[in-house]
Design a protein around this motif. Structure first.
Motif, PDB file in Angstrom:
ATOM      1  N   GLU A  61       0.719  -1.172   0.082  1.00  0.00           N
ATOM      2  CA  GLU A  61      -0.138  -0.003   0.068  1.00  0.00           C
ATOM      3  C   GLU A  61       0.951   1.165   0.115  1.00  0.00           C
ATOM      4  O   GLU A  61       0.651   2.119  -0.710  1.00  0.00           O
ATOM      5  CB  GLU A  61      -0.804  -0.153   1.170  1.00  0.00           C
ATOM      6  CG  GLU A  61      -1.959  -0.920   1.101  1.00  0.00           C
ATOM      7  CD  GLU A  61      -3.050  -0.917   2.202  1.00  0.00           C
ATOM      8  OE1 GLU A  61      -3.394   0.149   2.595  1.00  0.00           O
ATOM      9  OE2 GLU A  61      -3.556  -2.024   2.484  1.00  0.00           O
ATOM     10  N   ARG A  62       1.780   1.414   0.938  1.00  0.00           N
ATOM     11  CA  ARG A  62       2.615   2.485   1.031  1.00  0.00           C
ATOM     12  C   ARG A  62       3.665   2.603  -0.349  1.00  0.00           C
ATOM     13  O   ARG A  62       3.852   3.901  -0.937  1.00  0.00           O
ATOM     14  CB  ARG A  62       3.466   2.471   2.219  1.00  0.00           C
ATOM     15  CG  ARG A  62       4.278   3.704   2.504  1.00  0.00           C
ATOM     16  CD  ARG A  62       4.943   3.746   3.774  1.00  0.00           C
ATOM     17  NE  ARG A  62       5.650   4.799   4.157  1.00  0.00           N
ATOM     18  CZ  ARG A  62       6.761   4.731   4.844  1.00  0.00           C
ATOM     19  NH1 ARG A  62       7.140   3.917   5.850  1.00  0.00           N
ATOM     20  NH2 ARG A  62       7.507   6.028   5.015  1.00  0.00           N
ATOM     21  N   ALA A  63       3.860   1.358  -0.937  1.00  0.00           N
ATOM     22  CA  ALA A  63       4.844   1.458  -2.195  1.00  0.00           C
ATOM     23  C   ALA A  63       4.079   1.981  -3.341  1.00  0.00           C
ATOM     24  O   ALA A  63       4.688   2.540  -4.293  1.00  0.00           O
ATOM     25  CB  ALA A  63       5.294   0.006  -2.556  1.00  0.00           C
ATOM     26  N   LEU A  64       2.739   2.033  -3.201  1.00  0.00           N
ATOM     27  CA  LEU A  64       1.791   2.497  -4.325  1.00  0.00           C
ATOM     28  C   LEU A  64       2.142   4.040  -4.635  1.00  0.00           C
ATOM     29  O   LEU A  64       2.162   4.565  -5.494  1.00  0.00           O
ATOM     30  CB  LEU A  64       0.532   2.463  -4.182  1.00  0.00           C
ATOM     31  CG  LEU A  64      -0.155   1.171  -4.174  1.00  0.00           C
ATOM     32  CD1 LEU A  64      -1.873   0.992  -3.775  1.00  0.00           C
ATOM     33  CD2 LEU A  64       0.139   0.711  -5.852  1.00  0.00           C
ATOM     34  N   ASN A  65       2.710   4.898  -3.449  1.00  0.00           N
ATOM     35  CA  ASN A  65       2.732   6.094  -3.543  1.00  0.00           C
ATOM     36  C   ASN A  65       4.597   6.351  -3.334  1.00  0.00           C
ATOM     37  O   ASN A  65       4.836   7.595  -3.160  1.00  0.00           O
ATOM     38  CB  ASN A  65       2.172   6.829  -2.144  1.00  0.00           C
ATOM     39  CG  ASN A  65       0.686   6.978  -2.629  1.00  0.00           C
ATOM     40  OD1 ASN A  65       0.077   7.039  -3.465  1.00  0.00           O
ATOM     41  ND2 ASN A  65       0.019   6.496  -1.306  1.00  0.00           N
ATOM     42  N   GLY A  66       5.254   5.369  -3.380  1.00  0.00           N
ATOM     43  CA  GLY A  66       6.689   5.596  -3.468  1.00  0.00           C
ATOM     44  C   GLY A  66       7.046   5.862  -5.094  1.00  0.00           C
ATOM     45  O   GLY A  66       6.680   5.888  -5.815  1.00  0.00           O
ATOM     46  N   PRO A  67       8.434   5.702  -5.002  1.00  0.00           N
ATOM     47  CA  PRO A  67       9.040   6.134  -6.382  1.00  0.00           C
ATOM     48  C   PRO A  67       8.900   5.423  -7.559  1.00  0.00           C
ATOM     49  O   PRO A  67       8.866   5.796  -8.521  1.00  0.00           O
ATOM     50  CB  PRO A  67      10.429   6.217  -5.988  1.00  0.00           C
ATOM     51  CG  PRO A  67      10.746   5.453  -4.900  1.00  0.00           C
ATOM     52  CD  PRO A  67       9.384   5.485  -4.060  1.00  0.00           C
ATOM     53  N   TYR A  68       8.575   4.053  -7.184  1.00  0.00           N
ATOM     54  CA  TYR A  68       8.283   2.982  -8.291  1.00  0.00           C
ATOM     55  C   TYR A  68       6.875   2.655  -8.528  1.00  0.00           C
ATOM     56  O   TYR A  68       6.563   1.885  -9.367  1.00  0.00           O
ATOM     57  CB  TYR A  68       9.024   1.811  -8.155  1.00  0.00           C
ATOM     58  CG  TYR A  68      10.754   2.100  -8.097  1.00  0.00           C
ATOM     59  CD1 TYR A  68      11.374   2.732  -8.883  1.00  0.00           C
ATOM     60  CD2 TYR A  68      11.284   2.061  -6.774  1.00  0.00           C
ATOM     61  CE1 TYR A  68      12.730   2.938  -8.713  1.00  0.00           C
ATOM     62  CE2 TYR A  68      12.459   2.325  -6.474  1.00  0.00           C
ATOM     63  CZ  TYR A  68      13.205   2.897  -7.647  1.00  0.00           C
ATOM     64  OH  TYR A  68      14.438   3.192  -7.415  1.00  0.00           O
ATOM     65  N   GLY A  69       6.076   3.129  -7.535  1.00  0.00           N
ATOM     66  CA  GLY A  69       4.566   2.586  -7.498  1.00  0.00           C
ATOM     67  C   GLY A  69       4.004   1.070  -7.171  1.00  0.00           C
ATOM     68  O   GLY A  69       2.960   0.664  -7.256  1.00  0.00           O
ATOM     69  N   VAL A  70       5.132   0.534  -6.927  1.00  0.00           N
ATOM     70  CA  VAL A  70       5.065  -0.925  -6.546  1.00  0.00           C
ATOM     71  C   VAL A  70       6.172  -1.241  -5.608  1.00  0.00           C
ATOM     72  O   VAL A  70       7.001  -0.626  -5.560  1.00  0.00           O
ATOM     73  CB  VAL A  70       5.072  -2.012  -7.837  1.00  0.00           C
ATOM     74  CG1 VAL A  70       3.919  -1.785  -8.623  1.00  0.00           C
ATOM     75  CG2 VAL A  70       6.425  -1.760  -8.374  1.00  0.00           C
ATOM     76  N   PRO A  71       6.001  -2.349  -4.812  1.00  0.00           N
ATOM     77  CA  PRO A  71       7.122  -2.846  -3.913  1.00  0.00           C
ATOM     78  C   PRO A  71       8.285  -3.362  -4.809  1.00  0.00           C
ATOM     79  O   PRO A  71       7.876  -3.974  -5.852  1.00  0.00           O
ATOM     80  CB  PRO A  71       6.393  -3.967  -3.144  1.00  0.00           C
ATOM     81  CG  PRO A  71       4.949  -3.865  -3.221  1.00  0.00           C
ATOM     82  CD  PRO A  71       4.543  -3.024  -4.542  1.00  0.00           C
TER      83      PRO A  71
END
Length: 185
Positions: A61-71
């Motif tokens: 969930e958090r990775a969705l808003n991270g630099p790659y959009g995915v874990p």
């Protein structure tokens, strides 16, 4: 004394014979090898083993808003798979022992999304006989994720091998030789 058309038995294969065989293949592309899926469970086990629980690897969930959009998997996870991913590229039935010796020029040019399939290609970079009856084989390896043109990991991986009694010359791959070293298997 045997006739010219006869031999006195098979001569024992030497480490120099194996080195010569590999030397003639320097620069030849090998692979790609078989696919390997980067699973969330494997990434979690790697995080547990290395104590690297950063959210970018584990929190979808958090990775969705991270630099790659995915874990994304750890770069060192991709690196740690290099021996496995390249295992079918070399015929190692001639060996009695193989050791990871050195990694050089490690790069992580692209992220490795969790859930993708990866595989490796390589070429032999150098070969030399080493002290204590070892053969050093250096592979230039590229680990690529399915659908990506930029590799997730590149590395020059040096391995040391010892000659098994009764060894025969290797054959050009791919080969299906993955011994299970666990006791009782």
């Amino acid at each position: 004394m045997p006739w010219d058309s006869e031999t006195e038995g098979d001569a024992a294969l030497s480490l120099s014979d194996i080195a010569e065989w590999y030397t003639t293949r320097i620069g030849k592309e090998m692979g790609p090898g078989p696919w390997h899926t980067v699973t969330p469970a494997d990434v979690m086990r790697f995080a547990d083993a290395t104590h690297d629980w950063q959210w970018i690897h584990l929190d979808a969930e958090r990775a969705l808003n991270g630099p790659y959009g995915v874990p994304v998997a750890h770069g060192f996870y991709a690196l740690s798979l290099v021996p496995h991913l390249t295992s079918s590229l070399l015929d190692l039935r001639w060996t009695s022992l193989g050791l990871n010796y050195r990694v050089d020029r490690v790069r992580f040019p692209a992220p490795l999304p969790v859930g993708v399939r990866i595989r490796a290609g390589a070429h032999i970079k150098s070969v030399r006989v080493r002290p204590r009856d070892f053969l050093e084989v250096v592979l230039a390896v590229s680990v690529t994720a399915e659908g990506q043109s930029v590799p997730a990991c590149t590395v020059d991986h040096a391995r040391l091998y010892q000659l098994a009694p009764g060894a025969t010359l290797p054959v050009d791959g791919p080969v299906d030789f993955t011994p299970d070293p666990r006791p009782g298997s």
